[in-house]
Design a protein around this motif. Sequence first.
Motif, short mmCIF file in Angstrom:
data_model
loop_
_atom_site.label_atom_id
_atom_site.label_comp_id
_atom_site.label_asym_id
_atom_site.label_seq_id
_atom_site.Cartn_x
_atom_site.Cartn_y
_atom_site.Cartn_z
N ASP A 171 0.79 -1.06 0.00
CA ASP A 171 -0.07 -0.02 -0.20
C ASP A 171 0.74 1.26 -0.03
O ASP A 171 0.99 1.69 0.92
CB ASP A 171 -0.92 0.01 1.09
CG ASP A 171 -1.82 1.32 1.01
OD1 ASP A 171 -2.06 1.77 0.14
OD2 ASP A 171 -2.72 1.35 2.02
N PHE A 172 1.40 1.51 -1.08
CA PHE A 172 2.19 2.78 -1.28
C PHE A 172 2.21 3.31 -2.97
O PHE A 172 1.62 2.37 -3.60
CB PHE A 172 3.65 2.53 -1.10
CG PHE A 172 4.52 1.80 -1.90
CD1 PHE A 172 5.09 2.08 -2.97
CD2 PHE A 172 4.41 0.18 -1.88
CE1 PHE A 172 5.99 1.29 -3.72
CE2 PHE A 172 5.08 -0.53 -2.49
CZ PHE A 172 5.84 -0.01 -3.45
N THR A 173 2.58 4.46 -2.82
CA THR A 173 2.62 4.70 -4.38
C THR A 173 4.09 5.39 -4.53
O THR A 173 4.51 6.46 -3.53
CB THR A 173 1.57 6.21 -4.69
OG1 THR A 173 0.38 5.40 -4.79
CG2 THR A 173 1.80 6.59 -5.98
N LEU A 174 4.68 4.99 -5.32
CA LEU A 174 6.22 5.85 -5.93
C LEU A 174 5.82 6.54 -7.31
O LEU A 174 5.77 5.83 -8.12
CB LEU A 174 7.26 4.76 -5.87
CG LEU A 174 8.52 5.34 -6.33
CD1 LEU A 174 9.06 6.48 -5.19
CD2 LEU A 174 9.52 4.26 -6.29
N VAL A 175 5.96 7.63 -7.31
CA VAL A 175 5.63 8.59 -8.50
C VAL A 175 7.22 8.41 -9.22
O VAL A 175 8.26 9.15 -8.66
CB VAL A 175 5.22 9.97 -8.20
CG1 VAL A 175 5.31 10.92 -9.67
CG2 VAL A 175 3.80 9.90 -7.81
N ILE A 176 7.41 8.04 -10.54
CA ILE A 176 8.50 8.15 -11.33
C ILE A 176 8.40 9.54 -12.04
O ILE A 176 7.64 9.48 -13.06
CB ILE A 176 8.56 6.91 -12.25
CG1 ILE A 176 8.53 5.67 -11.32
CG2 ILE A 176 10.09 7.09 -12.90
CD1 ILE A 176 9.40 5.67 -10.19
N MET A 177 9.27 10.42 -11.92
CA MET A 177 9.14 11.63 -12.52
C MET A 177 10.33 12.00 -13.52
O MET A 177 11.31 11.69 -13.23
CB MET A 177 9.45 12.84 -11.36
CG MET A 177 9.56 14.33 -11.68
SD MET A 177 9.84 15.47 -10.56
CE MET A 177 9.98 16.71 -11.28
N THR A 178 9.84 12.18 -14.43
CA THR A 178 10.93 12.63 -15.64
C THR A 178 10.44 13.36 -16.66
O THR A 178 8.99 14.02 -16.51
CB THR A 178 11.29 11.17 -16.58
OG1 THR A 178 12.35 11.45 -17.17
CG2 THR A 178 10.04 10.79 -17.37
N GLY A 179 10.96 13.96 -17.87
CA GLY A 179 10.47 14.76 -18.83
C GLY A 179 9.58 14.12 -20.03
O GLY A 179 10.04 12.94 -20.25
N PRO A 180 8.57 14.73 -20.64
CA PRO A 180 7.92 14.27 -21.72
C PRO A 180 8.98 13.70 -22.79
O PRO A 180 8.41 13.07 -23.69
CB PRO A 180 6.96 14.94 -21.99
CG PRO A 180 7.27 16.50 -21.44
CD PRO A 180 8.33 15.99 -20.19
N HIS A 236 -1.53 12.58 -7.20
CA HIS A 236 -1.54 11.21 -6.51
C HIS A 236 -1.87 11.08 -5.06
O HIS A 236 -1.71 10.40 -4.24
CB HIS A 236 -0.33 10.56 -6.69
CG HIS A 236 0.08 10.32 -8.32
ND1 HIS A 236 -0.56 9.59 -9.10
CD2 HIS A 236 1.15 11.28 -8.87
CE1 HIS A 236 -0.13 9.64 -10.26
NE2 HIS A 236 0.83 10.67 -10.22
N LEU A 237 -2.02 12.62 -4.56
CA LEU A 237 -2.44 12.55 -3.21
C LEU A 237 -3.92 11.97 -2.82
O LEU A 237 -4.63 12.25 -3.32
CB LEU A 237 -2.38 14.01 -2.69
CG LEU A 237 -1.09 14.89 -2.67
CD1 LEU A 237 -1.25 16.18 -2.62
CD2 LEU A 237 -0.29 14.64 -1.42
N ASP A 238 -3.90 11.38 -1.47
CA ASP A 238 -5.07 10.62 -0.98
C ASP A 238 -5.81 11.77 -0.52
O ASP A 238 -5.31 12.15 0.85
CB ASP A 238 -4.80 9.59 -0.43
CG ASP A 238 -6.05 8.64 0.04
OD1 ASP A 238 -7.20 9.26 -0.11
OD2 ASP A 238 -5.81 7.76 1.04
N PRO A 239 -7.09 12.14 -0.92
CA PRO A 239 -7.73 13.23 -0.21
C PRO A 239 -8.28 12.52 1.34
O PRO A 239 -8.78 13.57 1.97
CB PRO A 239 -8.82 13.64 -1.09
CG PRO A 239 -8.93 12.62 -1.89
CD PRO A 239 -7.73 11.75 -2.15
N GLN A 240 -8.30 11.36 1.35
CA GLN A 240 -8.86 10.68 2.45
C GLN A 240 -8.00 10.66 3.75
O GLN A 240 -8.32 10.17 4.73
CB GLN A 240 -9.49 9.69 2.31
CG GLN A 240 -10.85 9.71 1.22
CD GLN A 240 -11.86 10.56 1.65
OE1 GLN A 240 -12.31 10.70 2.67
NE2 GLN A 240 -12.23 11.36 0.71
#
Length: 283
Positions: free
Chosen positions: A61-70, A112-116
Amino acid sequence: MRVQMLGLCRFSYLGLRGYQVDHDSIAARRAYLYDPDRLERRWLWFTTVALPGWLAQTDPDFTLVIMTGPDLPEPWLGRLRELCGRVPQLQLSLVEPMDFHLQACRAAVAPHLDPQAEAIGHFRHDDDDAVALDYVEATRRDFASVQPLFRAEGRLSLDYGRGLMIEARDGQLKITPRICHNMGVALTVFLTPDIPDTALHYNHTQLARWMPGVQISRPLMFIRSIHGDSDSGDMGPGLPWEPQEGAMNRLLRLRFGLRRGVLADLARQLHEGSAGGGAGGAG
């Protein structure tokens, strides 16, 4: 308390700030970051060292955002798309170049923030480092024991200080056990959902300026890699610790899902690729 574990991993993101290696223009930064040999070396580190731990977390139960350029070149952008398409915990975020790096990090993470969630456990992860297989599970458990401090302050850092420094130099692998304070890897910054920040908004060496912190020195929880492409090429301050005789191979396998021979092969492959004008393939 509902806790979201939300991380950010920058994979050769094209921006002018946020790194220790400086460039004068986007063109110079692009030429450096998108050099094919460099990208292949980064991919080898990412898939060999960083990825196994995220694919085998005991708490998924986690999220890892992979950030790169288009405009990340192929085949690396396609590889990231394929990887994030089959692993639900990994989310690809394509962010246009921005002068202000923290603004770019916020843009990557915000969707990707969980509002809850009542608390967001933000963490940063370099594409050549590793966390232990139970990092997410342990962080949730240990955060639960210090929730009163978080409720009182609204911010809290939780740092796992016991790790391994892996150096790849001249084709050789060197592993140095270290206990460090707020190294950056296996460090979680807990914020309330209304705070529009990420882990990178806080200099990990100066966290005490903004929040109380708790450090846990056991168990072994991270690997930090040091090599020719490292943004920072030294171990920094820390204390030595000694594993039991002959325990290193077992620790690598049980804590990180890694094998020493594979890491030694990686160091040798990177050196041979560099000497021959390019890194080898990555599968």
